[in-house]
Design a protein around this motif. Sequence first.
Motif, PDB file in Angstrom:
ATOM      1  N   ASP A   6       0.845  -1.184   0.000  1.00 35.56           N
ATOM      2  CA  ASP A   6       0.000   0.000   0.000  1.00 35.56           C
ATOM      3  C   ASP A   6       0.875   1.226   0.000  1.00 35.56           C
ATOM      4  O   ASP A   6       1.651   1.450   0.924  1.00 35.56           O
ATOM      5  CB  ASP A   6      -0.899   0.027   1.233  1.00 35.56           C
ATOM      6  CG  ASP A   6      -1.896  -1.117   1.214  1.00 35.56           C
ATOM      7  OD1 ASP A   6      -1.785  -1.983   2.078  1.00 35.56           O
ATOM      8  OD2 ASP A   6      -2.750  -1.111   0.327  1.00 35.56           O
ATOM      9  N   ASP A   8       0.112   4.219   0.532  1.00 31.92           N
ATOM     10  CA  ASP A   8      -0.188   5.149   1.610  1.00 31.92           C
ATOM     11  C   ASP A   8       0.301   4.651   2.960  1.00 31.92           C
ATOM     12  O   ASP A   8       0.166   5.324   3.964  1.00 31.92           O
ATOM     13  CB  ASP A   8      -1.684   5.438   1.688  1.00 31.92           C
ATOM     14  CG  ASP A   8      -2.519   4.183   1.886  1.00 31.92           C
ATOM     15  OD1 ASP A   8      -1.934   3.095   1.980  1.00 31.92           O
ATOM     16  OD2 ASP A   8      -3.748   4.317   1.944  1.00 31.92           O
ATOM     17  N   SER A 184      -2.447  -1.297   5.021  1.00 33.80           N
ATOM     18  CA  SER A 184      -2.904  -0.115   5.750  1.00 33.80           C
ATOM     19  C   SER A 184      -4.421  -0.180   5.952  1.00 33.80           C
ATOM     20  O   SER A 184      -5.115  -1.021   5.380  1.00 33.80           O
ATOM     21  CB  SER A 184      -2.552   1.155   4.965  1.00 33.80           C
ATOM     22  OG  SER A 184      -3.437   1.311   3.867  1.00 33.80           O
ATOM     23  N   LYS A 185      -4.932   0.739   6.752  1.00 34.58           N
ATOM     24  CA  LYS A 185      -6.370   0.755   7.024  1.00 34.58           C
ATOM     25  C   LYS A 185      -7.184   1.074   5.774  1.00 34.58           C
ATOM     26  O   LYS A 185      -8.382   0.751   5.705  1.00 34.58           O
ATOM     27  CB  LYS A 185      -6.689   1.770   8.116  1.00 34.58           C
ATOM     28  CG  LYS A 185      -6.401   3.215   7.759  1.00 34.58           C
ATOM     29  CD  LYS A 185      -6.742   4.133   8.918  1.00 34.58           C
ATOM     30  CE  LYS A 185      -6.442   5.589   8.603  1.00 34.58           C
ATOM     31  NZ  LYS A 185      -6.754   6.472   9.758  1.00 34.58           N
ATOM     32  N   LYS A 186      -6.557   1.686   4.748  1.00 34.23           N
ATOM     33  CA  LYS A 186      -7.268   2.018   3.521  1.00 34.23           C
ATOM     34  C   LYS A 186      -7.226   0.901   2.485  1.00 34.23           C
ATOM     35  O   LYS A 186      -7.859   1.004   1.434  1.00 34.23           O
ATOM     36  CB  LYS A 186      -6.687   3.295   2.913  1.00 34.23           C
ATOM     37  CG  LYS A 186      -6.877   4.533   3.789  1.00 34.23           C
ATOM     38  CD  LYS A 186      -6.291   5.758   3.112  1.00 34.23           C
ATOM     39  CE  LYS A 186      -6.466   6.997   3.975  1.00 34.23           C
ATOM     40  NZ  LYS A 186      -5.881   8.210   3.333  1.00 34.23           N
ATOM     41  N   SER A 187      -6.484  -0.163   2.769  1.00 36.04           N
ATOM     42  CA  SER A 187      -6.384  -1.261   1.816  1.00 36.04           C
ATOM     43  C   SER A 187      -7.687  -2.040   1.750  1.00 36.04           C
ATOM     44  O   SER A 187      -8.475  -2.070   2.709  1.00 36.04           O
ATOM     45  CB  SER A 187      -5.249  -2.205   2.215  1.00 36.04           C
ATOM     46  OG  SER A 187      -5.589  -2.893   3.406  1.00 36.04           O
ATOM     47  N   ARG A 188      -7.921  -2.662   0.633  1.00 37.23           N
ATOM     48  CA  ARG A 188      -9.117  -3.497   0.472  1.00 37.23           C
ATOM     49  C   ARG A 188      -9.121  -4.618   1.512  1.00 37.23           C
ATOM     50  O   ARG A 188     -10.171  -4.960   2.072  1.00 37.23           O
ATOM     51  CB  ARG A 188      -9.156  -4.081  -0.952  1.00 37.23           C
ATOM     52  CG  ARG A 188     -10.314  -5.033  -1.220  1.00 37.23           C
ATOM     53  CD  ARG A 188     -11.658  -4.343  -1.105  1.00 37.23           C
ATOM     54  NE  ARG A 188     -12.760  -5.254  -1.375  1.00 37.23           N
ATOM     55  CZ  ARG A 188     -14.029  -4.963  -1.131  1.00 37.23           C
ATOM     56  NH1 ARG A 188     -14.352  -3.768  -0.623  1.00 37.23           N
ATOM     57  NH2 ARG A 188     -14.977  -5.838  -1.398  1.00 37.23           N
ATOM     58  N   ILE A 191     -10.184  -3.174   4.900  1.00 34.17           N
ATOM     59  CA  ILE A 191     -11.580  -2.714   4.858  1.00 34.17           C
ATOM     60  C   ILE A 191     -12.528  -3.904   5.035  1.00 34.17           C
ATOM     61  O   ILE A 191     -13.501  -3.835   5.795  1.00 34.17           O
ATOM     62  CB  ILE A 191     -11.870  -1.982   3.528  1.00 34.17           C
ATOM     63  CG1 ILE A 191     -11.134  -0.625   3.503  1.00 34.17           C
ATOM     64  CG2 ILE A 191     -13.368  -1.779   3.343  1.00 34.17           C
ATOM     65  CD1 ILE A 191     -11.191   0.066   2.163  1.00 34.17           C
TER      66      ILE A 191
END
Length: 312
Positions: A6, A8, A184-188, A191
Amino acid sequence: MCTGTDADSVPCKKELFRLIYNSPLYLRNGGKQLEINRFPVSALERRYYIVLCRLGHSERYQCDIAIMYRKVRCSYRSLGQSLMPGGHVNNFLISVFCRKLFDDCHPSISKKHFFFSYIGENILKYNSRDQFKLIRNAFKGASLAMKIDACELLFFPICHCEHWFLFVVDLQNCLFAFMDSLYSKKSRYQIVVRSLLIGNFKHLWREVVDPEYNFDNFRIVYPAIPRQGNGHDCGIFVMKCMEIWTPGVVLHDYFSKVNIPNIRIQYANQLFFSSNNTVDKSLVTDFFREGKLHLVRKSTTSPPSEFHITKK
């Protein structure tokens, strides 16, 4: 093993600068940065580590029990192949690690419960009555040592799609914490698992523990965590997070990916030579005696190159 990255998840330069200059992992030396060896290992520990890794590949010994903490056990294969360089941690090793954390500091003192990985994995995939019974029994069994709703922290190591991450329920501070050294927390990936875990956990808690419990004020947090440098170390990161994390702990201050090789050596020695391990340890301590080394060499199948041992 683990795949995917990721963009980010990479700290910005300013954040890296802060971590380097403020972290106790580092000291200044004439303007140069030298990393402190926070996980020193002795020559004897390295020697025993190599023995354990070789036994993990031995056709003759790999299925023998290496660790027995009461009813929780793992074989030389699970111990050696999980902790060898580049080894992917398996669920048997995580189970004995959870038991060791329990034995080292009883939940009545630590206010923590460490659940075997299959419990978290069944919460993640919960959709059947059999799974409900399994999780209910785990919660009730844990409560025999310390009531689960009186604890402060509940740790759920989880391996999903061959990748380990840690889910922590902080009942004292009303937090759902996720520690993942790859995604990261934004990864699929996160999520999906975050949504399933939190929803299923809330439902199961109300069904098993307290039907009136209010989760409305719980927050979701992703504590800053060192990032793994390959696709195999996620389980080691999870083990170290289980061992040291509490709210307020800055994980970057305690370890990084460069420490993982020594952490593997330390864990192998600590788990095997623990006073709670009731297995006869002479197979390892006497490994270099005449005859026994020959037997293991004869039965070993394609061990990694790091484990070629020269008898002294």
